[in-house]
Design a protein around this motif. Sequence first.
Motif, PDB file in Angstrom:
ATOM      1  N   PRO A 255      48.188 -27.400   8.172  1.00  0.00           N
ATOM      2  CA  PRO A 255      47.101 -26.884   7.325  1.00  0.00           C
ATOM      3  C   PRO A 255      46.509 -25.568   7.821  1.00  0.00           C
ATOM      4  N   ASP A 338      39.901 -30.909   5.573  1.00  0.00           N
ATOM      5  CA  ASP A 338      40.781 -31.962   6.088  1.00  0.00           C
ATOM      6  C   ASP A 338      40.061 -33.276   5.801  1.00  0.00           C
ATOM      7  N   ALA A 387      42.373 -24.636   2.215  1.00  0.00           N
ATOM      8  CA  ALA A 387      43.456 -25.583   2.491  1.00  0.00           C
ATOM      9  C   ALA A 387      42.890 -26.993   2.377  1.00  0.00           C
ATOM     10  N   SER A 389      43.797 -30.869   2.950  1.00  0.00           N
ATOM     11  CA  SER A 389      44.806 -31.651   3.668  1.00  0.00           C
ATOM     12  C   SER A 389      44.328 -33.071   3.920  1.00  0.00           C
ATOM     13  N   CYS A 445      49.267 -31.089   2.341  1.00  0.00           N
ATOM     14  CA  CYS A 445      48.433 -29.889   2.374  1.00  0.00           C
ATOM     15  C   CYS A 445      48.727 -29.032   1.145  1.00  0.00           C
TER      16      CYS A 445
END
Length: 451
Positions: A255, A338, A387, A389, A445
Motif C-alpha cells: 500500500p 489501512d 490508498a 488497503s 489495495c
Amino acid sequence: MKSEKKMAKKGKSAREVAYYALISFEKEKRRLDDIVDELLGKFSLDSRQRRFLKNLTSGVVRHLNYLDWFIARLYKGKLKKMFIKTRVLLRMALYEILFMEAIPARATLFEYGELTRRLIDRKTTGLVNGILREFLRQKEKLDPQKEITDPVERLSVVYSFPQWLIRRWIGFWGTEETEALCKKLNEPPRFDLRIVRKNISPQKFKALLKEKKIAFKESPLFPDMVTVWDVQAVINAGWLDKGYCVVQDESARLPVAALEPQPGETILDVCAAPGGKFTQILEAVQPDGMAVALDVDLKRLKRVKQNANRLGLKGGLYVYADARHLPFKQSFDKILVDAPCSGQGVIRKHPDIKWRREFAELVEFSKLQQDILESAFDLLKLGGRLAYSTCTVDFLENENIVNELKEKKGRDFRMLNLSDRFPTFSAQGAIRTFPHQHDTDGSFCALIEKK
C-alpha cells in the motif's frame, strides 16, 4: 480451585499454562496472543517452555475442528455434552501426537494422564487415557479427508475453518482454490523483516544474519526485505530494539509502495496502529514533509509513536481521534486508509481469527470501512491520492467498499490502475495477494485519485 496468585507462586508446566489459555479462549473468544501474554506475566517459564506453550496453543486453535472430529469418533457420548475441560485436554494431547512427532506417544499419554488427574479427577483420567489409547490403535484407519464426502464439511473438518467461511470462499473461487487457500493458511507462518535503511544497510544486515546463522531468503520485490523462519532469534539478537528492522509482511509494504510518498509531502495515515506503514511514510517524507498518524485507540497510538522513536524517526504528528470524524481543516497530498477488517488474510499468523469472526461482523466492518474511506477522501487535495488497503480476502470488505465510494463521489473519483506497477498481484487494476498464490498474507489495495 486454587487462586491464580497461589498457582503463580508454585509455578506450572508449559502444558498446564497452555490448558489455562485454551480454556480461557474457549470461554471468552479473546485474542489468543493476549491471553497467552497475560498468563506469561503470571507464570514463570523459560524461553524453551514459552516456545512450546505458543506452539501448542496456536496449533490446537489452528486445527480445532480436525482434533474434535477424532474425539467425536472415539467418544461414546455426544461431543457437545463432553465437559469442556476434558475436551481441551484431549485436543492438546491429540495435537501433540499428530503434529509434534518428536514427543513419544507414550510420554504424551503419561503427561496428560497426570494433568487430567490433577486438574479434573481420576474418573476423567480413565476416559482421557481410554480415548487416547484407542486413537493410537485406530490412527491409520481414521481419515476425514476420505470419509467425508460433502465438500463444505470436509474442508471445514480437515483444515479447521467454520463452515460459513468455507461456503463463502467456495462461492468466490470454487472448491479446489478454497482448499489450496485453507491448506496454506494452516502452515506455520513465515516472518518478513523490513530493514530500516536509516539505521543499517541491507547488505550489512544480511551479513549479521549470516554471522548469527539465521536462515533467510531475500525478497524478490524489495531489496530491503528478507524472510526469516526463526523470528525469535532476531528478537534475541536485539536488532528490533536497535531499530535495524521491523517485522512486516511483504504484502504490507505494497500500500505505501502504491502511494509513493515523497519528501515534502503532507500525508495522513488514518488507521495508523501498530505503525509499520506509518514509519515507512514518516521516513519517506523527510526532511521537510509532514506525516500524521491517527488512531481511535490511544494505547495503540502511543505504540505507533514508540515504534517511530525506536527507529529514530522524528517529526511525526500523533492524533487520537475517530477516523469516521476526522478533526482536520487542512487537506492532504496523500492519505493511507489501512482499514480495520476481519483479518482473513492473516489467519496463518493468528489462527484464532477464524473462530472469533461471524458473517455479521463482516457486514459491520464493511459499514465502518465505508464511513472511514468517505471521511478520508473528503480531506484529499484535488489531484491527491488515497490508498485503501486491508488484510482480508473478502470482496465485501475490498472491491465493494471502493465501488461504494465510486458511486457516491461520481466524477470526483478516479481509480488508478496498478497493474503495470505490480503485475504479479494485479486484480482489475487493484492489488490482491493470496497466501497460497504469493506466499504472503492475504491483502487488498486500491489507489484512488480525487479529480
